[in-house]
Design a protein around this motif. Structure first.
Motif, PDB file in Angstrom:
ATOM      1  N   ASP A 151       0.833  -1.205   0.000  1.00 33.73           N
ATOM      2  CA  ASP A 151       0.000   0.000   0.000  1.00 33.73           C
ATOM      3  C   ASP A 151       0.866   1.254   0.000  1.00 33.73           C
ATOM      4  O   ASP A 151       0.555   2.245  -0.675  1.00 33.73           O
ATOM      5  CB  ASP A 151      -0.924   0.020   1.224  1.00 33.73           C
ATOM      6  CG  ASP A 151      -2.042  -1.015   1.144  1.00 33.73           C
ATOM      7  OD1 ASP A 151      -2.252  -1.587   0.050  1.00 33.73           O
ATOM      8  OD2 ASP A 151      -2.698  -1.259   2.172  1.00 33.73           O
ATOM      9  N   THR A 191       3.862   1.558  -1.231  1.00 32.58           N
ATOM     10  CA  THR A 191       4.461   1.706  -2.557  1.00 32.58           C
ATOM     11  C   THR A 191       3.509   2.420  -3.503  1.00 32.58           C
ATOM     12  O   THR A 191       3.893   3.366  -4.210  1.00 32.58           O
ATOM     13  CB  THR A 191       4.819   0.314  -3.130  1.00 32.58           C
ATOM     14  OG1 THR A 191       5.773  -0.309  -2.261  1.00 32.58           O
ATOM     15  CG2 THR A 191       5.391   0.433  -4.527  1.00 32.58           C
ATOM     16  N   VAL A 192       2.266   1.981  -3.508  1.00 34.40           N
ATOM     17  CA  VAL A 192       1.262   2.597  -4.380  1.00 34.40           C
ATOM     18  C   VAL A 192       0.984   4.033  -3.948  1.00 34.40           C
ATOM     19  O   VAL A 192       0.821   4.934  -4.788  1.00 34.40           O
ATOM     20  CB  VAL A 192      -0.026   1.756  -4.394  1.00 34.40           C
ATOM     21  CG1 VAL A 192      -1.110   2.444  -5.216  1.00 34.40           C
ATOM     22  CG2 VAL A 192       0.254   0.365  -4.949  1.00 34.40           C
ATOM     23  N   GLN A 201       0.927  -8.172  -3.785  1.00 34.43           N
ATOM     24  CA  GLN A 201       1.409  -7.516  -5.011  1.00 34.43           C
ATOM     25  C   GLN A 201       0.524  -7.831  -6.218  1.00 34.43           C
ATOM     26  O   GLN A 201       0.251  -6.950  -7.050  1.00 34.43           O
ATOM     27  CB  GLN A 201       2.846  -7.962  -5.301  1.00 34.43           C
ATOM     28  CG  GLN A 201       3.859  -7.474  -4.295  1.00 34.43           C
ATOM     29  CD  GLN A 201       5.120  -8.320  -4.256  1.00 34.43           C
ATOM     30  OE1 GLN A 201       5.233  -9.336  -4.966  1.00 34.43           O
ATOM     31  NE2 GLN A 201       6.075  -7.930  -3.436  1.00 34.43           N
ATOM     32  N   TYR A 231       4.107   6.136  -5.190  1.00 35.43           N
ATOM     33  CA  TYR A 231       4.414   6.259  -6.617  1.00 35.43           C
ATOM     34  C   TYR A 231       3.255   5.952  -7.556  1.00 35.43           C
ATOM     35  O   TYR A 231       3.411   6.037  -8.774  1.00 35.43           O
ATOM     36  CB  TYR A 231       5.593   5.353  -6.957  1.00 35.43           C
ATOM     37  CG  TYR A 231       6.881   5.772  -6.280  1.00 35.43           C
ATOM     38  CD1 TYR A 231       7.373   7.068  -6.413  1.00 35.43           C
ATOM     39  CD2 TYR A 231       7.605   4.866  -5.498  1.00 35.43           C
ATOM     40  CE1 TYR A 231       8.554   7.456  -5.798  1.00 35.43           C
ATOM     41  CE2 TYR A 231       8.788   5.239  -4.886  1.00 35.43           C
ATOM     42  CZ  TYR A 231       9.258   6.538  -5.034  1.00 35.43           C
ATOM     43  OH  TYR A 231      10.433   6.920  -4.426  1.00 35.43           O
ATOM     44  N   GLY A 232       2.100   5.552  -7.001  1.00 34.57           N
ATOM     45  CA  GLY A 232       0.914   5.400  -7.837  1.00 34.57           C
ATOM     46  C   GLY A 232       0.727   4.056  -8.504  1.00 34.57           C
ATOM     47  O   GLY A 232      -0.345   3.767  -9.033  1.00 34.57           O
ATOM     48  N   ARG A 233       1.750   3.192  -8.464  1.00 29.43           N
ATOM     49  CA  ARG A 233       1.639   1.903  -9.123  1.00 29.43           C
ATOM     50  C   ARG A 233       2.754   0.974  -8.645  1.00 29.43           C
ATOM     51  O   ARG A 233       3.627   1.386  -7.878  1.00 29.43           O
ATOM     52  CB  ARG A 233       1.691   2.057 -10.641  1.00 29.43           C
ATOM     53  CG  ARG A 233       2.958   2.709 -11.168  1.00 29.43           C
ATOM     54  CD  ARG A 233       2.874   2.982 -12.671  1.00 29.43           C
ATOM     55  NE  ARG A 233       2.746   1.749 -13.452  1.00 29.43           N
ATOM     56  CZ  ARG A 233       1.640   1.403 -14.131  1.00 29.43           C
ATOM     57  NH1 ARG A 233       0.580   2.195 -14.116  1.00 29.43           N
ATOM     58  NH2 ARG A 233       1.592   0.283 -14.831  1.00 29.43           N
ATOM     59  N   LEU A 234       2.734  -0.255  -9.134  1.00 26.63           N
ATOM     60  CA  LEU A 234       3.786  -1.231  -8.841  1.00 26.63           C
ATOM     61  C   LEU A 234       3.992  -2.080 -10.084  1.00 26.63           C
ATOM     62  O   LEU A 234       3.149  -2.911 -10.425  1.00 26.63           O
ATOM     63  CB  LEU A 234       3.404  -2.117  -7.649  1.00 26.63           C
ATOM     64  CG  LEU A 234       4.351  -3.289  -7.343  1.00 26.63           C
ATOM     65  CD1 LEU A 234       5.763  -2.793  -7.053  1.00 26.63           C
ATOM     66  CD2 LEU A 234       3.830  -4.111  -6.166  1.00 26.63           C
ATOM     67  N   ASP A 235       5.092  -1.844 -10.780  1.00 27.08           N
ATOM     68  CA  ASP A 235       5.355  -2.561 -12.023  1.00 27.08           C
ATOM     69  C   ASP A 235       6.158  -3.836 -11.822  1.00 27.08           C
ATOM     70  O   ASP A 235       5.910  -4.839 -12.494  1.00 27.08           O
ATOM     71  CB  ASP A 235       6.101  -1.632 -12.992  1.00 27.08           C
ATOM     72  CG  ASP A 235       5.273  -0.415 -13.347  1.00 27.08           C
ATOM     73  OD1 ASP A 235       4.271  -0.578 -14.075  1.00 27.08           O
ATOM     74  OD2 ASP A 235       5.603   0.691 -12.876  1.00 27.08           O
ATOM     75  N   GLN A 250      -3.913  -2.874 -12.507  1.00 27.79           N
ATOM     76  CA  GLN A 250      -3.315  -1.958 -13.480  1.00 27.79           C
ATOM     77  C   GLN A 250      -3.070  -2.629 -14.835  1.00 27.79           C
ATOM     78  O   GLN A 250      -2.681  -1.977 -15.800  1.00 27.79           O
ATOM     79  CB  GLN A 250      -2.012  -1.379 -12.941  1.00 27.79           C
ATOM     80  CG  GLN A 250      -0.890  -2.372 -12.752  1.00 27.79           C
ATOM     81  CD  GLN A 250       0.268  -1.838 -11.909  1.00 27.79           C
ATOM     82  OE1 GLN A 250       0.110  -0.907 -11.125  1.00 27.79           O
ATOM     83  NE2 GLN A 250       1.436  -2.429 -12.073  1.00 27.79           N
ATOM     84  N   VAL A 272      -2.612  -5.657  -7.080  1.00 29.44           N
ATOM     85  CA  VAL A 272      -2.259  -4.338  -7.615  1.00 29.44           C
ATOM     86  C   VAL A 272      -1.919  -4.451  -9.094  1.00 29.44           C
ATOM     87  O   VAL A 272      -2.361  -3.641  -9.923  1.00 29.44           O
ATOM     88  CB  VAL A 272      -1.066  -3.742  -6.836  1.00 29.44           C
ATOM     89  CG1 VAL A 272      -0.596  -2.444  -7.484  1.00 29.44           C
ATOM     90  CG2 VAL A 272      -1.445  -3.495  -5.383  1.00 29.44           C
TER      91      VAL A 272
END
Length: 253
Positions: free
Chosen positions: A76, A78-79, A127, A82-86, A134, A130
């Motif tokens: 949570d 991380t998102v 993870q 930075y808005g996302r998790l690649d 996306q 998320v």
């Protein structure tokens, strides 16, 4: 070219030293924003400092990967940052076993399985949703060549890494059609602080370790980091469910 996109977001657990730190630095060199996580705040913050000193962007979030609440807070956070998790590199692990199976202690079993297996499971558990939301993502877990065969006098550790391989392969198939790829790296003996401490008490370990690899040396943390970057990149877009040995030929014998 690695084909990672600048500005994307990577999360690395166990990033305070060794393979985790090297991989966090490698992600940052690719232009990614990096969330550095470790149970040791001082070492984790040091990794962040190294990334920032090199011109990269990073944030530290302390996390004990055996805690569901802390892992959820890590993802949570991380998102939120930075808005996302690649990309996620689930690298946190321990190795405390030094004897034959019948001499093992229950506390060793619980500690090793807690970090190495439950920790990886919890990380993926939080993870993957998320990444599904996306529409994309790539996860790499740290296993070991001990998870591909036998490891005498390290039976619990070996079992934990076999479990990581099993988790990786099973999850990869579950999400194969969802544009979320899941792989594992399986290092042999790597030149880390942990390995150097072991050699201090027994200098012959370094010579033995080098000899077990057909290439005649142990591995470097940067070589594992490079494998992780590859598995995350679009160059590996057709690769999922792989347990990749990075081992100087050790498993080819």
């Amino acid at each position: 070219m690695s084909q990672l996109l600048s500005g994307q977001v990577a999360l690395v657990t166990g990033a305070g030293a060794g393979i985790g730190r090297a991989t966090a630095l490698a992600f940052a060199r690719e232009g990614l924003k990096v969330v550095v996580s470790d149970v040791d705040s001082a070492s984790g913050e040091e990794t962040v400092g190294l990334i920032r000193a090199a011109g990269g962007e990073a944030t530290f979030i302390c996390c004990n990967v055996t805690s569901d609440a802390e892992v959820k807070a890590l993802v949570d956070g991380t998102v939120a940052a930075y808005g996302r998790l690649d990309y996620a590199f689930n690298n946190a692990g321990i190795e405390i076993e030094k004897g034959r199976l019948a001499d093992g202690q229950e506390r060793e079993f619980d500690a090793i399985m807690g970090v190495n297996v439950k920790g990886v499971w919890l990380c993926m558990k939080h993870q993957i949703p998320v990444m599904l939301a996306q529409g994309s993502g790539s996860i790499v877990n740290t296993a070991s060549i001990a998870g591909l065969g036998a490891a005498p006098k390290m039976s619990i550790y070996s079992a934990s890494k076999h479990a990581v391989v099993g988790l990786t392969k099973s999850a990869a198939i579950e999400y194969a059609k969802s544009n979320v790829r899941i792989n594992a790296v399986c290092p042999a003996v790597i030149d880390t602080d942990m390995f150097r401490r072991a050699c201090t008490s027994d200098p012959k370990k370094a010579e033995f370790a080098a000899a077990m690899h057909p290439v005649g040396r142990i591995g470097r943390v940067e070589e594992i980091a490079a494998a992780v970057i590859y598995l995350c990149s679009d160059n590996a877009a057709f690769t999922t469910g792989l347990a990749l040995p990075v081992d100087g030929g050790a498993t080819a014998i």
